[in-house]
Scaffold this active site. Structure first.
Site, PDB file in Angstrom:
ATOM      1  N   PHE A 241       0.934  -1.171  -0.236  1.00 60.57           N
ATOM      2  CA  PHE A 241       0.451   0.214   0.051  1.00 60.57           C
ATOM      3  C   PHE A 241       0.964   1.507   0.094  1.00 60.57           C
ATOM      4  O   PHE A 241       0.795   2.081   0.631  1.00 60.57           O
ATOM      5  CB  PHE A 241      -0.699  -0.410   1.071  1.00 60.57           C
ATOM      6  CG  PHE A 241      -1.939  -0.744   1.113  1.00 60.57           C
ATOM      7  CD1 PHE A 241      -2.805  -1.720   0.939  1.00 60.57           C
ATOM      8  CD2 PHE A 241      -1.878  -1.924   2.424  1.00 60.57           C
ATOM      9  CE1 PHE A 241      -3.391  -2.705   0.636  1.00 60.57           C
ATOM     10  CE2 PHE A 241      -1.774  -3.681   2.280  1.00 60.57           C
ATOM     11  CZ  PHE A 241      -3.127  -3.074   2.145  1.00 60.57           C
ATOM     12  N   ASP A 263       1.337  -1.170  -4.961  1.00 57.49           N
ATOM     13  CA  ASP A 263      -0.235  -0.465  -4.425  1.00 57.49           C
ATOM     14  C   ASP A 263      -1.139  -0.822  -5.981  1.00 57.49           C
ATOM     15  O   ASP A 263      -0.393  -1.052  -7.039  1.00 57.49           O
ATOM     16  CB  ASP A 263       0.471   1.391  -4.770  1.00 57.49           C
ATOM     17  CG  ASP A 263      -1.024   2.055  -4.060  1.00 57.49           C
ATOM     18  OD1 ASP A 263      -0.819   2.475  -3.152  1.00 57.49           O
ATOM     19  OD2 ASP A 263      -1.731   2.023  -4.703  1.00 57.49           O
ATOM     20  N   ASN A 291      -3.075  -5.597  -6.728  1.00 57.76           N
ATOM     21  CA  ASN A 291      -3.854  -5.482  -5.382  1.00 57.76           C
ATOM     22  C   ASN A 291      -3.020  -6.398  -4.459  1.00 57.76           C
ATOM     23  O   ASN A 291      -2.676  -7.761  -4.489  1.00 57.76           O
ATOM     24  CB  ASN A 291      -5.142  -6.654  -5.694  1.00 57.76           C
ATOM     25  CG  ASN A 291      -6.187  -5.926  -3.835  1.00 57.76           C
ATOM     26  OD1 ASN A 291      -5.194  -6.447  -3.533  1.00 57.76           O
ATOM     27  ND2 ASN A 291      -7.295  -6.285  -4.569  1.00 57.76           N
ATOM     28  N   ASP A 318       0.486  -0.340   4.916  1.00 56.42           N
ATOM     29  CA  ASP A 318      -0.603   0.727   6.195  1.00 56.42           C
ATOM     30  C   ASP A 318      -1.387   0.914   4.818  1.00 56.42           C
ATOM     31  O   ASP A 318      -1.234   1.262   4.188  1.00 56.42           O
ATOM     32  CB  ASP A 318       0.447   2.226   5.233  1.00 56.42           C
ATOM     33  CG  ASP A 318       0.419   3.291   5.431  1.00 56.42           C
ATOM     34  OD1 ASP A 318      -1.000   3.128   6.670  1.00 56.42           O
ATOM     35  OD2 ASP A 318       0.544   3.761   4.967  1.00 56.42           O
ATOM     36  N   CYS A 358      -5.141   3.366  10.148  1.00 55.82           N
ATOM     37  CA  CYS A 358      -5.925   4.250  10.150  1.00 55.82           C
ATOM     38  C   CYS A 358      -7.292   4.342  10.441  1.00 55.82           C
ATOM     39  O   CYS A 358      -7.923   5.923   9.868  1.00 55.82           O
ATOM     40  CB  CYS A 358      -5.346   5.369   8.833  1.00 55.82           C
ATOM     41  SG  CYS A 358      -6.321   5.006   7.472  1.00 55.82           S
TER      42      CYS A 358
HETATM   43  N1  SAH Z   1       1.284   4.258   2.922  1.00 52.44           N
HETATM   44  C1  SAH Z   1       1.733   4.915   1.922  1.00 52.44           C
HETATM   45  C2  SAH Z   1       0.118   5.543   2.050  1.00 52.44           C
HETATM   46  C3  SAH Z   1      -1.060   4.445   1.842  1.00 52.44           C
HETATM   47  S1  SAH Z   1      -2.947   4.557   2.282  1.00 52.44           S
HETATM   48  C4  SAH Z   1       1.901   6.695   2.731  1.00 52.44           C
HETATM   49  O1  SAH Z   1       2.575   6.594   3.548  1.00 52.44           O
HETATM   50  O2  SAH Z   1       2.084   7.229   1.663  1.00 52.44           O
HETATM   51  C5  SAH Z   1      -3.442   3.418   0.580  1.00 52.44           C
HETATM   52  C6  SAH Z   1      -2.936   3.209  -0.089  1.00 52.44           C
HETATM   53  O3  SAH Z   1      -3.423   1.519  -0.569  1.00 52.44           O
HETATM   54  C7  SAH Z   1      -3.560   4.088  -1.653  1.00 52.44           C
HETATM   55  O4  SAH Z   1      -2.495   4.120  -2.027  1.00 52.44           O
HETATM   56  C8  SAH Z   1      -4.389   3.086  -2.546  1.00 52.44           C
HETATM   57  O5  SAH Z   1      -3.916   3.431  -4.001  1.00 52.44           O
HETATM   58  C9  SAH Z   1      -3.597   1.634  -2.126  1.00 52.44           C
HETATM   59  N2  SAH Z   1      -4.623   0.484  -1.803  1.00 52.44           N
HETATM   60  C10 SAH Z   1      -6.273   0.363  -1.405  1.00 52.44           C
HETATM   61  N3  SAH Z   1      -6.498  -0.753  -1.399  1.00 52.44           N
HETATM   62  C11 SAH Z   1      -5.541  -1.256  -2.395  1.00 52.44           C
HETATM   63  C12 SAH Z   1      -5.470  -2.473  -2.759  1.00 52.44           C
HETATM   64  N4  SAH Z   1      -6.609  -4.107  -2.298  1.00 52.44           N
HETATM   65  N5  SAH Z   1      -4.559  -3.235  -2.664  1.00 52.44           N
HETATM   66  C13 SAH Z   1      -3.596  -2.455  -3.007  1.00 52.44           C
HETATM   67  N6  SAH Z   1      -3.173  -0.787  -2.894  1.00 52.44           N
HETATM   68  C14 SAH Z   1      -4.210  -0.612  -2.400  1.00 52.44           C
END
Ligand code: SAH
Length: 415
Positions: A241, A263, A291, A318, A358
Site C-alpha cells: 500500500f 499499490d 492488489n 499501511d 488508520c
Molecule cells: N503508505 C502510503 C499511504 C497508503 S494509503 C504513504 O505513506 O503515502 C493507501 C494506499 O493503498 C493507496 O495508495 C491506495 O491506492 C492503495 N490501495 C488500497 N487498496 C489496495 C489494495 N487492495 N491493494 C493495493 N493497494 C491498495
C-alpha cells in the site's frame, strides 16, 4: 457618531447581544465544558430565536450558563460546532490568531519540516478547517458550512501569514454532504502548474495537490517514515500500500538492500518510481501495480507438502481505512487479519512487520489483538519493538476521541 469611541469593544458587545442562543438539554454541557466542539441535534433543547445556517450562535446550558460560541447548521447532525469558550468575534484577526497558534505547535514538534498540516480541524480548535502546507503552496478543506462561508477571511488570513504561491481548495470530503455543501476543487488564489516539488525528511517528493489522495500526500506518516526506515538497513523490504513510496523510499535511503513497492493504483506506482529516481534510489527499488491481497495470496499459496520460503526482512503494511463506521468493523478486522497472516508467513525469523491502521473505529488494542490472532494462526511469536501514532501536525486531543485515528506497531518475528 462618536458614541462608541469611548467605549472600547462596544461594537463587539452589541454584535454579541444579537447572537441567537442555543440552549442545551440537561446533562449535555459537560462534554462541551471538557473541550469537545460538537453539539448534536439531540442535545439541543431549543433556540431562543431562529438562526440562519452558518451563523455564529452562543451556547448555554439549560440553566442559562454560558458555554461558548459556535457555528450553527440545522442541516447537519452536528447542529453547532463550538469555536470558542469565550465571546469572540470571528473575523480575520480571529483566524490569524488561531492559525498562528497551530503553526507554533508544528514549529515546536516538527522544527525542520517545510511541508506539514498547518491546521487540523478539531485538533486546533477550528472544527471544519484543514490547511496543509506543501512548501509554498497551501491546500484548504472546509468541511462545515460555518467554515465554508468564512473562506474569504480565512484566505485573507493565510495570504497575510504565508504569502503562498497558490492556495488550492480540495473540498471533496464526504462530510461536506452532511453539511449541505457541494464538492469544490480548484485554485482559489495564485497560480499553479503541474505537481509541487516538496522535501520531506530530506527526500524529494512530487505532490499532485489538485488530484492526489487526501490533499496530495499522507503527511500524517512523516515521522513514522523515518522511524520505520531505521529498521530497514541491509534488508529486503516490501512497502505494501505504498502510494507514492513514502515508507519505501525512506527505507531505501536508510540502506535497505532492496525495496519492493506495491499499490493497486498504477498512477501511484508511477509517481513512486519517479520519486525514487528523483532521489537517486531507483536502482534499489522495484514495483508492481497490484492488489496487495492478491499479491500476498500468490506468495503464500502452496502445493501440498510445499513450504513457503520466507525471504523478506521488513514488510510495511499501511492500508487505507477498511472501515468508515462501527458497523463494518468486523469485516475490516477480517481484512486486517488476512494481510497480517500472510505477511507474517513471508517474513524471515528476526524480520520485522511494521503495520498501521488508520481507522478511528479500530483502536490500538483491537488492532494489536488482530495482529496477534494472525500470528497465532501463522504459528509465529512476535516481539513488539515500536509503537507509532500520527505525526504531531495531526495533534491528538484526548478529550476529542475523533482526533486520534492512526496507530501502528513494529513487531520482530521471534520465531
Ligand atoms: N503508505 C502510503 C499511504 C497508503 S494509503 C504513504 O505513506 O503515502 C493507501 C494506499 O493503498 C493507496 O495508495 C491506495 O491506492 C492503495 N490501495 C488500497 N487498496 C489496495 C489494495 N487492495 N491493494 C493495493 N493497494 C491498495
Amino acid at each position: 457618531m462618536f458614541r462608541h469611541a469611548g467605549w472600547p469593544g462596544g461594537n463587539c458587545l452589541q454584535a454579541m447581544q444579537v447572537l441567537t442562543t442555543v440552549l442545551l438539554k440537561p446533562g449535555e454541557a459537560d462534554r462541551i465544558l471538557a473541550g469537545h466542539p460538537w453539539i448534536y441535534h439531540g442535545s439541543v433543547l431549543r433556540l431562543t430565536q431562529p438562526a440562519a445556517d452558518g451563523e455564529l450562535v452562543q451556547i448555554k446550558d439549560h440553566r442559562q450558563r454560558f458555554l461558548g460560541v459556535g457555528f450553527y447548521n440545522s442541516r447537519s447532525k452536528i447542529n453547532v460546532r463550538v469555536i470558542s469558550p469565550e465571546r469572540v468575534t470571528v473575523d480575520q484577526a480571529f483566524f490569524e490568531e488561531r492559525i498562528r497558534a497551530a503553526l507554533a505547535v508544528r514549529q515546536r514538534h516538527l522544527p525542520n519540516a517545510t511541508s506539514f498540516r498547518v491546521v487540523n480541524a478539531e485538533s486546533d480548535a477550528l472544527s471544519g478547517l484543514i490547511v496543509d502546507k506543501y512548501e509554498d503552496v497551501l491546500v484548504v478543506q472546509t468541511s462545515s458550512l460555518g467554515m465554508d462561508q468564512r473562506k474569504p477571511i480565512i484566505l485573507a488570513a493565510l495570504q497575510g501569514m504565508f504569502s503562498p504561491r497558490a492556495i488550492v481548495e480540495r473540498n471533496e470530503a464526504a462530510s461536506r454532504k452532511f453539511e449541505g455543501l457541494p464538492d469544490a476543487n480548484g485554485i482559489l488564489a495564485g497560480s499553479l502548474e503541474g505537481p509541487v516539488a516538496i522535501t520531506l525528511n530530506g527526500l524529494r517528493f512530487e505532490v499532485d495537490v489538485l488530484g492526489g489522495h487526501k490533499t496530495g500526500l499522507y503527511l500524517d506518516q512523516q515521522v513514522n517514515y523515518q522511524r520505520v526506515a531505521e529498521l530497514a538497513r541491509g534488508g529486503q523490504v516490501v512497502d505494501a500500500f505504498s502510494f507514492h513510496g513514502g515508507f519505501g523510499l525512506h527505507a531505501a535511503r536508510a540502506g535497505a538492500a532492496h525495496v519492493h513497492l506495491l499499490d493497486q493504483s498504477a498512477e501511484a506506482i508511477a509517481a513512486a518510481m519517479r520519486n525514487a529516481a528523483a532521489n537517486g534510489l531507483a536502482e534499489q527499488c522495484s514495483s508492481e501495480a497490484v492488489n496487495v491481497f492478491d499479491w500476498l495470496k500468490a506468495q503464500t499459496v502452496t502445493q501440498p507438502h510445499e513450504k513457503i520460503v520466507p525471504r523478506w526482512d521488513l514488510i510495511v503494511l499501511d492500508p487505507p481505512s477498511f472501515t468508515r463506521n462501527r458497523a463494518s468493523v468486523p469485516d475490516a478486522l477480517r481484512g486486517y487479519k488476512e494481510i497480517h497472516l500472510r505477511a507474517l508467513k513471508l517474513l524471515k525469523t528476526g524480520g520485522t512487520l511494521a503495520t498501521f491502521c488508520c481507522s478511528h473505529h479500530v483502536n490500538a488494542g483491537l488492532f494489536q489483538d488482530t495482529v496477534l490472532s494472525a500470528a497465532f494462526d501463522a504459528r509465529r511469536v512476535l516481539r513488539r519493538v515500536a509503537t507509532y501514532s500520527q505525526s504531531p501536525d495531526h495533534p491528538i486531543i484526548p478529550m476529542i476521541p475523533e482526533t486520534e485515528y492512526l496507530k501502528g506497531f513494529a513487531f520482530e518475528v521471534v520465531r
